[in-house]
Design a protein around this motif. Structure first.
Motif, PDB file in Angstrom:
ATOM      1  N   UNK A  64       0.829  -1.205   0.000  1.00 25.62           N
ATOM      2  CA  UNK A  64       0.000   0.000   0.000  1.00 25.62           C
ATOM      3  C   UNK A  64       0.867   1.259   0.000  1.00 25.62           C
ATOM      4  N   UNK A  65       1.965   1.226   0.750  1.00 32.56           N
ATOM      5  CA  UNK A  65       2.885   2.372   0.760  1.00 32.56           C
ATOM      6  C   UNK A  65       3.512   2.574  -0.624  1.00 32.56           C
ATOM      7  N   UNK A  66       3.891   1.478  -1.294  1.00 31.60           N
ATOM      8  CA  UNK A  66       4.444   1.584  -2.641  1.00 31.60           C
ATOM      9  C   UNK A  66       3.419   2.166  -3.606  1.00 31.60           C
ATOM     10  N   UNK A  67       2.159   1.742  -3.473  1.00 38.61           N
ATOM     11  CA  UNK A  67       1.112   2.276  -4.331  1.00 38.61           C
ATOM     12  C   UNK A  67       0.963   3.781  -4.126  1.00 38.61           C
ATOM     13  N   UNK A  68       0.963   4.200  -2.854  1.00 40.26           N
ATOM     14  CA  UNK A  68       0.842   5.631  -2.565  1.00 40.26           C
ATOM     15  C   UNK A  68       2.027   6.393  -3.129  1.00 40.26           C
ATOM     16  N   UNK A  69       3.226   5.796  -3.001  1.00 39.27           N
ATOM     17  CA  UNK A  69       4.431   6.443  -3.524  1.00 39.27           C
ATOM     18  C   UNK A  69       4.358   6.584  -5.046  1.00 39.27           C
ATOM     19  N   UNK A  70       3.910   5.528  -5.731  1.00 36.89           N
ATOM     20  CA  UNK A  70       3.800   5.577  -7.185  1.00 36.89           C
ATOM     21  C   UNK A  70       2.753   6.596  -7.630  1.00 36.89           C
ATOM     22  N   UNK A  71       1.660   6.656  -6.905  1.00 37.74           N
ATOM     23  CA  UNK A  71       0.632   7.655  -7.232  1.00 37.74           C
ATOM     24  C   UNK A  71       1.197   9.063  -7.081  1.00 37.74           C
ATOM     25  N   UNK A  72       1.989   9.275  -6.034  1.00 36.32           N
ATOM     26  CA  UNK A  72       2.594  10.595  -5.819  1.00 36.32           C
ATOM     27  C   UNK A  72       3.608  10.909  -6.919  1.00 36.32           C
ATOM     28  N   UNK A  73       4.431   9.906  -7.273  1.00 33.45           N
ATOM     29  CA  UNK A  73       5.473  10.118  -8.281  1.00 33.45           C
ATOM     30  C   UNK A  73       4.901  10.402  -9.660  1.00 33.45           C
ATOM     31  N   UNK A  74       3.688   9.953  -9.910  1.00 28.82           N
ATOM     32  CA  UNK A  74       3.091  10.115 -11.244  1.00 28.82           C
ATOM     33  C   UNK A  74       1.936  11.108 -11.224  1.00 28.82           C
ATOM     34  N   UNK A  75       1.958  12.032 -10.289  1.00 27.53           N
ATOM     35  CA  UNK A  75       0.888  13.022 -10.205  1.00 27.53           C
ATOM     36  C   UNK A  75       1.439  14.423 -10.440  1.00 27.53           C
ATOM     37  N   UNK A  76       0.572  15.317 -10.880  1.00 25.99           N
ATOM     38  CA  UNK A  76       0.859  16.745 -11.032  1.00 25.99           C
ATOM     39  C   UNK A  76       2.143  16.966 -11.830  1.00 25.99           C
ATOM     40  N   UNK A  77       2.998  17.880 -11.407  1.00 22.50           N
ATOM     41  CA  UNK A  77       4.177  18.214 -12.218  1.00 22.50           C
ATOM     42  C   UNK A  77       5.159  17.054 -12.313  1.00 22.50           C
ATOM     43  N   UNK A  78       5.141  16.154 -11.340  1.00 21.05           N
ATOM     44  CA  UNK A  78       6.064  15.015 -11.363  1.00 21.05           C
ATOM     45  C   UNK A  78       5.770  14.080 -12.533  1.00 21.05           C
ATOM     46  N   UNK A  79       4.518  14.057 -12.993  1.00 25.29           N
ATOM     47  CA  UNK A  79       4.149  13.210 -14.121  1.00 25.29           C
ATOM     48  C   UNK A  79       4.854  13.656 -15.391  1.00 25.29           C
ATOM     49  N   UNK A  80       5.121  14.955 -15.509  1.00 25.10           N
ATOM     50  CA  UNK A  80       5.759  15.504 -16.708  1.00 25.10           C
ATOM     51  C   UNK A  80       7.268  15.616 -16.536  1.00 25.10           C
ATOM     52  N   UNK A  81       7.705  16.114 -15.387  1.00 23.25           N
ATOM     53  CA  UNK A  81       9.112  16.442 -15.195  1.00 23.25           C
ATOM     54  C   UNK A  81       9.878  15.434 -14.344  1.00 23.25           C
TER      55      UNK A  81
END
Length: 207
Positions: free
Chosen positions: A87-104
């Motif tokens: 669950x922590x990995x899922x949350x981390x991946x969601x954070x890493x692929x959200x908002x500006x992080x998804x592009x940059x």
């Protein structure tokens, strides 16, 4: 990239401390089925006393066999721990692929220059680019130490002459400068390379 580099993140959330790798779990719920060299036979021989006495698990990566001795309660405890880690990995991946992080991606360097090359983008694309850049400034650049913006053009346009300390004021100033840029400006075949060289010319810059 950031997930792999998240050793500190793993430690922060206790995943390493909780010993949840396969090797660590196996060492806590059983013991390795040993082999020893028998001189008279001239080869390694595994002990056979545990055959049929314990459930066994063969680790695919090295072929080592483990005799499992843990009670059901301990197995269920590790199941709970692993589900929590997933669950922590899922949350981390969601954070890493959200908002500006998804592009940059995640900006980890403390002193950066962002080189802007809009090419011949249409007005709507130009505004989308500026939206994305504004997002990365407000969400990520605000958390580092120094930054600058350079626009690739026939005559280079720099927000500041050198990298500037990050503050709410400087980030707002950069966003304002970004939205005051003209849509079209004269571009040469070498403008992108010249902008990159200009960015690299600031010795303080790490990315």
């Amino acid at each position: 990239q950031s997930l792999v580099s998240s050793s500190k993140w793993l430690q922060r959330y206790g995943l390493k401390r909780n010993k949840l790798s396969l090797s660590q779990i196996l060492s806590q719920i059983g013991f390795q089925h040993r082999k020893d060299y028998v001189t008279t036979l001239g080869k390694p021989v595994a002990s056979r006393y545990a055959d049929g006495l314990f459930p066994q698990y063969k680790r695919t990566q090295d072929g080592n066999v483990y005799n499992l001795t843990a009670k059901k309660e301990l197995i269920l405890h590790f199941v709970d721990c692993l589900m929590g880690a997933i669950e922590l990995y899922k949350q981390r991946m969601e954070w890493l692929t959200s908002e500006s992080r998804q592009i940059f991606g995640v900006i980890q360097e403390q002193c950066i220059v962002i080189v802007l090359d809009f090419g011949i983008a249409a007005p709507t694309e130009f505004d989308l680019c500026r939206d994305a850049l504004s997002m990365v400034l407000v969400e990520q650049v605000i958390q580092i130490a120094r930054f600058n913006l350079i626009r690739a053009a026939q005559h280079l346009m720099k927000w500041q002459q050198k990298c500037t300390p990050v503050s709410e004021h400087t980030v707002k100033s950069a966003v304002t400068w970004l939205w005051k840029l003209d849509h079209m400006t004269a571009v040469s075949h070498t403008s992108s390379a010249e902008a990159l060289l200009e960015a690299m010319g600031d010795e303080a810059v790490s990315s």
